[in-house]
Design a protein around this motif. Structure first.
Motif, PDB file in Angstrom:
ATOM      1  N   TRP A 166      33.876  48.339  89.322  1.00 31.04           N
ATOM      2  CA  TRP A 166      32.634  48.750  89.176  1.00 31.04           C
ATOM      3  C   TRP A 166      32.529  49.937  88.177  1.00 31.04           C
ATOM      4  O   TRP A 166      31.898  50.320  87.380  1.00 31.04           O
ATOM      5  CB  TRP A 166      31.786  48.766  90.650  1.00 31.04           C
ATOM      6  N   GLY A 167      33.254  50.951  88.892  1.00 28.57           N
ATOM      7  CA  GLY A 167      33.253  52.360  88.104  1.00 28.57           C
ATOM      8  C   GLY A 167      33.899  52.362  86.909  1.00 28.57           C
ATOM      9  O   GLY A 167      33.373  53.038  86.182  1.00 28.57           O
ATOM     10  N   LEU A 168      34.874  51.457  86.227  1.00 24.30           N
ATOM     11  CA  LEU A 168      35.486  51.433  85.297  1.00 24.30           C
ATOM     12  C   LEU A 168      34.406  50.835  84.154  1.00 24.30           C
ATOM     13  O   LEU A 168      34.512  51.253  82.988  1.00 24.30           O
ATOM     14  CB  LEU A 168      36.735  50.253  85.188  1.00 24.30           C
ATOM     15  N   VAL A 169      33.800  50.007  84.810  1.00 27.84           N
ATOM     16  CA  VAL A 169      32.592  49.282  83.752  1.00 27.84           C
ATOM     17  C   VAL A 169      31.645  50.526  83.762  1.00 27.84           C
ATOM     18  O   VAL A 169      31.041  50.837  82.399  1.00 27.84           O
ATOM     19  CB  VAL A 169      32.019  48.275  84.490  1.00 27.84           C
ATOM     20  N   LEU A 170      31.125  51.179  84.551  1.00 28.54           N
ATOM     21  CA  LEU A 170      30.022  52.096  84.620  1.00 28.54           C
ATOM     22  C   LEU A 170      30.434  53.442  83.895  1.00 28.54           C
ATOM     23  O   LEU A 170      29.764  54.080  83.158  1.00 28.54           O
ATOM     24  CB  LEU A 170      29.484  52.500  85.747  1.00 28.54           C
ATOM     25  N   ALA A 171      31.682  53.756  83.612  1.00 31.23           N
ATOM     26  CA  ALA A 171      32.087  54.989  83.206  1.00 31.23           C
ATOM     27  C   ALA A 171      32.190  54.882  81.559  1.00 31.23           C
ATOM     28  O   ALA A 171      32.081  55.873  81.159  1.00 31.23           O
ATOM     29  CB  ALA A 171      33.722  55.238  83.743  1.00 31.23           C
ATOM     30  N   GLN A 172      32.039  53.668  81.271  1.00 36.56           N
ATOM     31  CA  GLN A 172      31.946  53.737  79.737  1.00 36.56           C
ATOM     32  C   GLN A 172      30.496  54.378  79.012  1.00 36.56           C
ATOM     33  O   GLN A 172      30.393  54.720  78.072  1.00 36.56           O
ATOM     34  CB  GLN A 172      31.903  52.269  79.270  1.00 36.56           C
ATOM     35  N   SER A 173      29.749  54.289  80.017  1.00 34.34           N
ATOM     36  CA  SER A 173      28.149  54.897  79.715  1.00 34.34           C
ATOM     37  C   SER A 173      27.758  56.143  80.471  1.00 34.34           C
ATOM     38  O   SER A 173      26.747  56.557  80.247  1.00 34.34           O
ATOM     39  CB  SER A 173      27.138  53.676  79.894  1.00 34.34           C
ATOM     40  N   SER A 174      28.723  56.672  81.223  1.00 37.05           N
ATOM     41  CA  SER A 174      28.557  57.956  81.775  1.00 37.05           C
ATOM     42  C   SER A 174      29.094  59.136  81.149  1.00 37.05           C
ATOM     43  O   SER A 174      30.047  59.105  80.031  1.00 37.05           O
ATOM     44  CB  SER A 174      29.476  58.060  83.144  1.00 37.05           C
ATOM     45  N   THR A 175      28.609  60.378  81.085  1.00 34.78           N
ATOM     46  CA  THR A 175      28.906  61.510  80.468  1.00 34.78           C
ATOM     47  C   THR A 175      30.015  62.177  81.448  1.00 34.78           C
ATOM     48  O   THR A 175      30.680  63.275  81.154  1.00 34.78           O
ATOM     49  CB  THR A 175      27.800  62.422  80.522  1.00 34.78           C
ATOM     50  N   TRP A 176      30.506  61.636  82.468  1.00 30.38           N
ATOM     51  CA  TRP A 176      31.707  62.013  83.424  1.00 30.38           C
ATOM     52  C   TRP A 176      32.763  60.979  83.646  1.00 30.38           C
ATOM     53  O   TRP A 176      33.035  60.665  84.632  1.00 30.38           O
ATOM     54  CB  TRP A 176      31.028  62.474  84.718  1.00 30.38           C
ATOM     55  N   PRO A 177      33.132  60.269  82.464  1.00 27.90           N
ATOM     56  CA  PRO A 177      33.867  59.072  82.957  1.00 27.90           C
ATOM     57  C   PRO A 177      35.420  59.700  83.365  1.00 27.90           C
ATOM     58  O   PRO A 177      35.926  58.789  84.219  1.00 27.90           O
ATOM     59  CB  PRO A 177      34.171  58.612  81.243  1.00 27.90           C
ATOM     60  N   ARG A 178      35.940  60.742  82.996  1.00 26.45           N
ATOM     61  CA  ARG A 178      37.412  61.089  83.641  1.00 26.45           C
ATOM     62  C   ARG A 178      37.194  61.138  85.192  1.00 26.45           C
ATOM     63  O   ARG A 178      37.977  60.882  85.897  1.00 26.45           O
ATOM     64  CB  ARG A 178      37.818  62.387  83.136  1.00 26.45           C
ATOM     65  N   SER A 179      35.720  61.913  85.571  1.00 32.81           N
ATOM     66  CA  SER A 179      35.801  62.009  87.091  1.00 32.81           C
ATOM     67  C   SER A 179      35.528  60.967  87.813  1.00 32.81           C
ATOM     68  O   SER A 179      35.857  60.709  88.903  1.00 32.81           O
ATOM     69  CB  SER A 179      34.431  63.202  86.979  1.00 32.81           C
ATOM     70  N   ILE A 180      34.994  59.924  87.019  1.00 32.23           N
ATOM     71  CA  ILE A 180      34.790  58.411  87.695  1.00 32.23           C
ATOM     72  C   ILE A 180      36.021  57.867  87.930  1.00 32.23           C
ATOM     73  O   ILE A 180      36.320  57.308  88.780  1.00 32.23           O
ATOM     74  CB  ILE A 180      33.671  57.744  86.918  1.00 32.23           C
ATOM     75  N   TRP A 181      36.891  57.845  86.826  1.00 32.78           N
ATOM     76  CA  TRP A 181      38.186  57.595  86.838  1.00 32.78           C
ATOM     77  C   TRP A 181      38.854  58.009  88.079  1.00 32.78           C
ATOM     78  O   TRP A 181      39.684  57.304  88.913  1.00 32.78           O
ATOM     79  CB  TRP A 181      38.932  57.518  85.706  1.00 32.78           C
ATOM     80  N   ALA A 182      38.991  59.295  88.140  1.00 28.66           N
ATOM     81  CA  ALA A 182      39.819  59.906  88.990  1.00 28.66           C
ATOM     82  C   ALA A 182      39.136  59.677  90.628  1.00 28.66           C
ATOM     83  O   ALA A 182      40.039  59.487  91.595  1.00 28.66           O
ATOM     84  CB  ALA A 182      39.721  61.638  88.951  1.00 28.66           C
ATOM     85  N   ALA A 183      37.835  59.722  90.934  1.00 34.77           N
ATOM     86  CA  ALA A 183      37.441  59.503  92.134  1.00 34.77           C
ATOM     87  C   ALA A 183      37.713  57.990  92.409  1.00 34.77           C
ATOM     88  O   ALA A 183      38.026  57.757  93.464  1.00 34.77           O
ATOM     89  CB  ALA A 183      35.964  59.932  92.079  1.00 34.77           C
ATOM     90  N   GLY A 184      37.414  57.045  91.384  1.00 33.11           N
ATOM     91  CA  GLY A 184      37.965  55.581  91.751  1.00 33.11           C
ATOM     92  C   GLY A 184      39.077  55.514  92.160  1.00 33.11           C
ATOM     93  O   GLY A 184      39.303  54.639  93.000  1.00 33.11           O
ATOM     94  N   GLY A 185      40.122  56.141  91.450  1.00 30.26           N
ATOM     95  CA  GLY A 185      41.443  55.920  91.788  1.00 30.26           C
ATOM     96  C   GLY A 185      41.782  56.656  93.453  1.00 30.26           C
ATOM     97  O   GLY A 185      42.493  55.795  94.083  1.00 30.26           O
ATOM     98  N   MET A 186      41.053  57.596  93.777  1.00 29.02           N
ATOM     99  CA  MET A 186      41.285  58.222  94.782  1.00 29.02           C
ATOM    100  C   MET A 186      40.673  57.452  95.924  1.00 29.02           C
ATOM    101  O   MET A 186      41.434  57.222  97.203  1.00 29.02           O
ATOM    102  CB  MET A 186      40.372  59.657  94.914  1.00 29.02           C
ATOM    103  N   GLN A 187      39.531  56.736  95.673  1.00 33.91           N
ATOM    104  CA  GLN A 187      38.876  55.853  96.754  1.00 33.91           C
ATOM    105  C   GLN A 187      39.883  54.619  97.059  1.00 33.91           C
ATOM    106  O   GLN A 187      39.734  54.058  98.389  1.00 33.91           O
ATOM    107  CB  GLN A 187      37.702  55.741  96.684  1.00 33.91           C
ATOM    108  N   VAL A 188      40.318  54.050  95.910  1.00 31.49           N
ATOM    109  CA  VAL A 188      41.418  52.984  96.192  1.00 31.49           C
ATOM    110  C   VAL A 188      42.518  53.343  97.047  1.00 31.49           C
ATOM    111  O   VAL A 188      42.741  52.736  98.076  1.00 31.49           O
ATOM    112  CB  VAL A 188      41.770  52.321  94.817  1.00 31.49           C
ATOM    113  N   VAL A 189      43.066  54.548  96.785  1.00 33.44           N
ATOM    114  CA  VAL A 189      44.261  54.733  97.448  1.00 33.44           C
ATOM    115  C   VAL A 189      44.112  55.110  98.998  1.00 33.44           C
ATOM    116  O   VAL A 189      44.673  54.807  99.861  1.00 33.44           O
ATOM    117  CB  VAL A 189      45.152  56.214  96.753  1.00 33.44           C
ATOM    118  N   LEU A 190      42.895  56.204  99.054  1.00 31.79           N
ATOM    119  CA  LEU A 190      42.670  56.342 100.448  1.00 31.79           C
ATOM    120  C   LEU A 190      42.116  54.989 101.236  1.00 31.79           C
ATOM    121  O   LEU A 190      42.501  54.833 102.307  1.00 31.79           O
ATOM    122  CB  LEU A 190      41.755  57.294 100.648  1.00 31.79           C
ATOM    123  N   GLY A 191      41.417  54.034 100.712  1.00 34.34           N
ATOM    124  CA  GLY A 191      40.876  52.974 101.530  1.00 34.34           C
ATOM    125  C   GLY A 191      42.092  52.063 101.718  1.00 34.34           C
ATOM    126  O   GLY A 191      42.028  51.478 102.893  1.00 34.34           O
TER     127      GLY A 191
END
Length: 315
Positions: free
Chosen positions: A248-273
């Motif tokens: 979901w984050g990868l899709v939404l990041a395309q229209s966000s002004t903070w795409p790199r932050s979304i990618w980073a937080a998305g990866g972190m939540q997967v690892v921790l989850g």
């Protein structure tokens, strides 16, 4: 006529305030990380995306700190007043089983807190925030006072709804001053749904106290022979939901002004989850389950709030 001794009066007030501090600290200690931390992590990204003026940001942070204490106090005083038997086994440091607070004192604080919290919410942030405070009290009353359903599914629903109320209350505080920073309903609902699906990991370390209190939690309903199945299913809930949140984050990041932050937080939540899911599946001691719930899941909850806040920049 003898005038009261000023020193004695000051000492009396000081003793009263210190005692209230001890009671409040003991009341809030168990859930402080999840609830109070959750409020702070819910507000901070909203202040930084994009940054607000310092004075406005500090004003909102102060409001949230006050409201978060009122929110948690409104739950914990009821939870601990109605769960003395369970707490005597699972959490003997709490104020009632430890002797720091009497039943009568708990009843007084319950009444006082439930009157003050909605009124304070209205004074600080208006009608909408007061409504969320009242909705919170309705949920707490339903689950802990009457009809107090003794059902394992209700325990998960309680956490999901509580999460939704926390995020929505914070959202109302922000939107009151900054309408352009509204968080979409679907994001708040998604976070609440995730919390409701994974919160059963709290049951693993509370089994003995829940049995004595007569609660019907999933480990007690399933029995020791099938608890392993609950662990496996819970683990896969973590694996699947966090993978879906990443997509979901990868899709939404395309229209966000903070795409790199979304990618980073998305990866972190997967690892921790995944890490939390593996701890649930492989735990072989109560101490491990307790650490997973109080530390690992709390950290993951904070991270998920930040991640959802980042996704809101794309909606």
């Amino acid at each position: 006529m003898n005038l009261p001794d000023p020193k004695a009066a000051v000492a009396g007030v000081t003793d009263f305030l210190y005692h209230e501090y001890l009671v409040t600290e003991a009341l809030l200690r168990s859930n402080a990380g999840t609830t109070l931390g959750g409020f702070l992590f819910a507000i901070l990204p909203r202040l930084l995306l994009p940054p607000l003026p310092l004075q406005s940001a500090l004003h909102l942070i102060l409001k949230i700190c006050i409201l978060s204490v009122g929110f948690q106090y409104s739950l914990d005083i009821v939870n601990q007043r109605t769960g003395v038997t369970e707490d005597a086994v699972n959490k003997p440091y709490r104020p009632i089983p430890s002797g720091l607070l009497t039943i009568r004192g708990a009843d007084t604080r319950w009444t006082t807190a439930w009157i003050i919290f909605p009124l304070l919410s209205y004074v600080l942030s208006g009608y909408n925030v007061m409504l969320w405070a009242l909705v919170w009290q309705v949920e707490v009353g339903f689950c802990y006072v009457w009809p107090k359903p003794n059902n394992p599914v209700v325990r998960n629903l309680f956490t999901g709804i509580a999460t939704f109320i926390i995020i929505s209350l914070v959202n109302s505080v922000v939107v009151e001053r900054h309408p352009d920073r509204n968080m979409a309903l679907v994001l708040r609902a998604a976070l609440a749904g995730w919390a409701g699906l994974v919160i059963q990991i709290q049951e693993f370390h509370d089994v003995e106290g829940d049995r004595i209190a007569g609660k019907r939690t999933l480990p007690l309903v399933l029995g020791e022979a099938r608890v392993w199945l609950m662990r496996q299913v819970t683990s896969w809930v973590f694996f699947i939901t966090h993978a879906l949140f990443l997509l979901w984050g990868l899709v939404l990041a395309q229209s966000s002004t903070w795409p790199r932050s979304i990618w980073a937080a998305g990866g972190m939540q997967v690892v921790l989850g995944v890490a939390v899911g593996l701890r649930v599946a492989w735990a072989d001691a109560v101490e491990i389950d307790r650490a997973t719930y109080f530390y690992w899941l709390t950290l993951l909850f904070w991270l998920m709030i930040i991640y959802i806040s980042l996704l809101s920049t794309a909606m």
